[in-house]
Design a protein around this motif. Structure first.
Motif, PDB file in Angstrom:
ATOM      1  N   VAL A 205       0.329 -16.291   1.781  1.00  0.00           N
ATOM      2  CA  VAL A 205      -0.394 -15.290   0.997  1.00  0.00           C
ATOM      3  C   VAL A 205      -0.384 -15.759  -0.453  1.00  0.00           C
ATOM      4  CG1 VAL A 205      -0.409 -12.886   0.211  1.00  0.00           C
ATOM      5  CG2 VAL A 205       0.306 -13.434   2.545  1.00  0.00           C
ATOM      6  N   ARG A 206      -1.566 -15.843  -1.043  1.00  0.00           N
ATOM      7  CA  ARG A 206      -1.663 -16.266  -2.445  1.00  0.00           C
ATOM      8  C   ARG A 206      -1.023 -15.203  -3.330  1.00  0.00           C
ATOM      9  NH1 ARG A 206      -5.668 -15.832  -6.274  1.00  0.00           N
ATOM     10  NH2 ARG A 206      -7.060 -14.871  -4.778  1.00  0.00           N
ATOM     11  N   PRO A 207      -0.075 -15.587  -4.187  1.00  0.00           N
ATOM     12  CA  PRO A 207       0.655 -14.605  -5.010  1.00  0.00           C
ATOM     13  C   PRO A 207      -0.111 -14.161  -6.263  1.00  0.00           C
ATOM     14  CG  PRO A 207       1.580 -16.784  -5.339  1.00  0.00           C
ATOM     15  CD  PRO A 207       0.487 -16.924  -4.315  1.00  0.00           C
ATOM     16  N   THR A 208      -1.027 -13.209  -6.093  1.00  0.00           N
ATOM     17  CA  THR A 208      -1.736 -12.645  -7.245  1.00  0.00           C
ATOM     18  C   THR A 208      -0.829 -11.626  -7.938  1.00  0.00           C
ATOM     19  OG1 THR A 208      -2.686 -10.818  -5.985  1.00  0.00           O
ATOM     20  CG2 THR A 208      -3.950 -12.878  -6.054  1.00  0.00           C
ATOM     21  N   ALA A 209      -1.199 -11.225  -9.118  1.00  0.00           N
ATOM     22  CA  ALA A 209      -0.399 -10.255  -9.879  1.00  0.00           C
ATOM     23  C   ALA A 209      -0.246  -8.949  -9.102  1.00  0.00           C
ATOM     24  CB  ALA A 209      -1.038  -9.993 -11.244  1.00  0.00           C
ATOM     25  N   MET A 210      -1.328  -8.439  -8.509  1.00  0.00           N
ATOM     26  CA  MET A 210      -1.260  -7.174  -7.775  1.00  0.00           C
ATOM     27  C   MET A 210      -0.398  -7.314  -6.530  1.00  0.00           C
ATOM     28  SD  MET A 210      -1.772  -4.025  -7.439  1.00  0.00           S
ATOM     29  CE  MET A 210      -2.839  -3.680  -8.815  1.00  0.00           C
ATOM     30  N   ARG A 211      -0.541  -8.405  -5.814  1.00  0.00           N
ATOM     31  CA  ARG A 211       0.267  -8.609  -4.609  1.00  0.00           C
ATOM     32  C   ARG A 211       1.758  -8.665  -4.957  1.00  0.00           C
ATOM     33  NH1 ARG A 211      -3.631 -13.113  -1.719  1.00  0.00           N
ATOM     34  NH2 ARG A 211      -5.169 -11.613  -0.967  1.00  0.00           N
ATOM     35  N   LEU A 212       2.080  -9.311  -6.049  1.00  0.00           N
ATOM     36  CA  LEU A 212       3.479  -9.385  -6.484  1.00  0.00           C
ATOM     37  C   LEU A 212       4.011  -7.997  -6.845  1.00  0.00           C
ATOM     38  CD1 LEU A 212       3.267 -12.654  -8.581  1.00  0.00           C
ATOM     39  CD2 LEU A 212       4.620 -12.335  -6.488  1.00  0.00           C
ATOM     40  N   LEU A 213       3.196  -7.212  -7.536  1.00  0.00           N
ATOM     41  CA  LEU A 213       3.608  -5.847  -7.904  1.00  0.00           C
ATOM     42  C   LEU A 213       3.798  -4.962  -6.677  1.00  0.00           C
ATOM     43  CD1 LEU A 213       1.352  -5.206 -11.032  1.00  0.00           C
ATOM     44  CD2 LEU A 213       3.850  -5.395 -10.994  1.00  0.00           C
ATOM     45  N   VAL A 214       2.891  -5.061  -5.724  1.00  0.00           N
ATOM     46  CA  VAL A 214       2.996  -4.254  -4.511  1.00  0.00           C
ATOM     47  C   VAL A 214       4.225  -4.670  -3.709  1.00  0.00           C
ATOM     48  CG1 VAL A 214       1.912  -3.719  -2.292  1.00  0.00           C
ATOM     49  CG2 VAL A 214       0.536  -3.704  -4.382  1.00  0.00           C
ATOM     50  N   LEU A 215       4.453  -5.966  -3.563  1.00  0.00           N
ATOM     51  CA  LEU A 215       5.626  -6.442  -2.831  1.00  0.00           C
ATOM     52  C   LEU A 215       6.918  -5.985  -3.510  1.00  0.00           C
ATOM     53  CD1 LEU A 215       6.827  -8.052  -0.521  1.00  0.00           C
ATOM     54  CD2 LEU A 215       6.601 -10.116  -1.932  1.00  0.00           C
ATOM     55  N   GLU A 216       6.953  -6.085  -4.812  1.00  0.00           N
ATOM     56  CA  GLU A 216       8.135  -5.635  -5.560  1.00  0.00           C
ATOM     57  C   GLU A 216       8.374  -4.137  -5.339  1.00  0.00           C
ATOM     58  OE1 GLU A 216       9.883  -6.244 -10.019  1.00  0.00           O
ATOM     59  OE2 GLU A 216       7.785  -5.632  -9.881  1.00  0.00           O
ATOM     60  N   THR A 217       7.313  -3.355  -5.373  1.00  0.00           N
ATOM     61  CA  THR A 217       7.422  -1.910  -5.161  1.00  0.00           C
ATOM     62  C   THR A 217       7.907  -1.600  -3.746  1.00  0.00           C
ATOM     63  OG1 THR A 217       5.680  -1.479  -6.772  1.00  0.00           O
ATOM     64  CG2 THR A 217       6.125   0.268  -5.175  1.00  0.00           C
ATOM     65  N   LEU A 218       7.360  -2.291  -2.755  1.00  0.00           N
ATOM     66  CA  LEU A 218       7.770  -2.062  -1.374  1.00  0.00           C
ATOM     67  C   LEU A 218       9.240  -2.414  -1.160  1.00  0.00           C
ATOM     68  CD1 LEU A 218       4.627  -3.361   0.533  1.00  0.00           C
ATOM     69  CD2 LEU A 218       5.392  -0.995   0.347  1.00  0.00           C
TER      70      LEU A 218
ATOM     71  N   THR B 205       1.686   5.230  -7.849  1.00  0.00           N
ATOM     72  CA  THR B 205       2.578   4.317  -8.566  1.00  0.00           C
ATOM     73  C   THR B 205       1.791   3.463  -9.554  1.00  0.00           C
ATOM     74  OG1 THR B 205       4.076   4.217  -6.677  1.00  0.00           O
ATOM     75  CG2 THR B 205       4.257   2.451  -8.287  1.00  0.00           C
ATOM     76  N   PHE B 206       0.641   2.973  -9.112  1.00  0.00           N
ATOM     77  CA  PHE B 206      -0.210   2.108  -9.939  1.00  0.00           C
ATOM     78  C   PHE B 206      -1.451   2.888 -10.340  1.00  0.00           C
ATOM     79  CE2 PHE B 206       1.849  -0.783  -6.817  1.00  0.00           C
ATOM     80  CZ  PHE B 206       2.682  -1.440  -7.701  1.00  0.00           C
ATOM     81  N   GLU B 207      -1.331   3.714 -11.339  1.00  0.00           N
ATOM     82  CA  GLU B 207      -2.413   4.621 -11.744  1.00  0.00           C
ATOM     83  C   GLU B 207      -3.738   3.919 -12.009  1.00  0.00           C
ATOM     84  OE1 GLU B 207      -1.025   6.945 -15.029  1.00  0.00           O
ATOM     85  OE2 GLU B 207       0.783   7.528 -13.953  1.00  0.00           O
ATOM     86  N   LYS B 208      -3.687   2.709 -12.547  1.00  0.00           N
ATOM     87  CA  LYS B 208      -4.929   2.032 -12.924  1.00  0.00           C
ATOM     88  C   LYS B 208      -5.403   1.027 -11.886  1.00  0.00           C
ATOM     89  CE  LYS B 208      -4.036   2.829 -17.688  1.00  0.00           C
ATOM     90  NZ  LYS B 208      -4.441   2.722 -18.982  1.00  0.00           N
ATOM     91  N   ALA B 209      -4.708   0.965 -10.763  1.00  0.00           N
ATOM     92  CA  ALA B 209      -5.104   0.022  -9.724  1.00  0.00           C
ATOM     93  C   ALA B 209      -6.257   0.579  -8.896  1.00  0.00           C
ATOM     94  CB  ALA B 209      -3.916  -0.277  -8.821  1.00  0.00           C
ATOM     95  N   ASP B 210      -7.098  -0.311  -8.450  1.00  0.00           N
ATOM     96  CA  ASP B 210      -8.230   0.042  -7.617  1.00  0.00           C
ATOM     97  C   ASP B 210      -7.757   0.301  -6.188  1.00  0.00           C
ATOM     98  OD1 ASP B 210     -11.059   0.186  -6.882  1.00  0.00           O
ATOM     99  OD2 ASP B 210     -10.719  -1.763  -5.930  1.00  0.00           O
ATOM    100  N   ARG B 211      -8.180   1.412  -5.604  1.00  0.00           N
ATOM    101  CA  ARG B 211      -7.773   1.801  -4.241  1.00  0.00           C
ATOM    102  C   ARG B 211      -8.125   0.706  -3.234  1.00  0.00           C
ATOM    103  NH1 ARG B 211      -6.589   6.529  -1.603  1.00  0.00           N
ATOM    104  NH2 ARG B 211      -7.146   6.652   0.580  1.00  0.00           N
ATOM    105  N   VAL B 212      -9.295   0.125  -3.372  1.00  0.00           N
ATOM    106  CA  VAL B 212      -9.738  -0.908  -2.435  1.00  0.00           C
ATOM    107  C   VAL B 212      -8.833  -2.136  -2.533  1.00  0.00           C
ATOM    108  CG1 VAL B 212     -11.646  -2.449  -1.832  1.00  0.00           C
ATOM    109  CG2 VAL B 212     -12.112  -0.080  -2.433  1.00  0.00           C
ATOM    110  N   THR B 213      -8.452  -2.512  -3.743  1.00  0.00           N
ATOM    111  CA  THR B 213      -7.554  -3.654  -3.934  1.00  0.00           C
ATOM    112  C   THR B 213      -6.203  -3.391  -3.290  1.00  0.00           C
ATOM    113  OG1 THR B 213      -8.659  -4.238  -6.007  1.00  0.00           O
ATOM    114  CG2 THR B 213      -6.443  -5.138  -5.656  1.00  0.00           C
TER     115      THR B 213
END
Length: 136
Positions: free
Chosen positions: A13-26, A41-49
């Motif tokens: 899995v390519r480590p994008t900024a959002m993926r890293l944040l989601v993994l850290e949160t999980l 948790t991520f107020e400004k994150a796009d639901r689709v992303t």
């Protein structure tokens, strides 16, 4: 952060900024979380992303989904070494009081012998009750 990047790269899995944040949160969660929980948790994150991130994690075996009867799919990290194979399937617990869903990886779902011609696609075992946090 390097540890998280390595974990993603090991699952291809390519480590994008959002993926890293989601993994850290999980990794910080004690209970399974829904897409809505992550959105909060991520107020400004796009639901689709966020949804695509969860789907990618699930396809690559980083997380598994849980249907706990609330109408919202919940997600939790897979245990180290999990391949999401039938022998890795475990029981989940839904607390009727706080409405959290917990993985119980020490309690495996037993193999079910099905009649000839039946093909299993998914197995889920959910126990409902009151968790240790709500009984204290």
């Amino acid at each position: 952060m390097k540890e998280l990047e390595n974990k993603l790269e090991q699952k291809e899995v390519r480590p994008t900024a959002m993926r890293l944040l989601v993994l850290e949160t999980l990794q910080k969660q004690k209970a399974a979380v829904s897409l809505q929980d992550l959105e909060d948790t991520f107020e400004k994150a796009d639901r689709v992303t966020l949804y695509r991130t969860l789907k990618t994690f699930q396809e690559k075996g980083l997380i598994h989904s849980i249907e706990d009867g609330t109408g919202a799919t919940k997600y939790a990290l897979c245990q180290e070494g999990c391949e999401c194979a039938p022998e890795d399937m475990h029981v989940h617990f839904f607390c009727n009081s706080c409405e959290d869903t917990f993985c119980l990886p020490k309690f495996k779902i037993p193999e079910v012998s099905l009649p000839e011609g039946f093909v299993p696609m998914e197995t889920n075992l959910l126990v409902k009750g009151v968790c240790v946090n709500c009984t204290a």
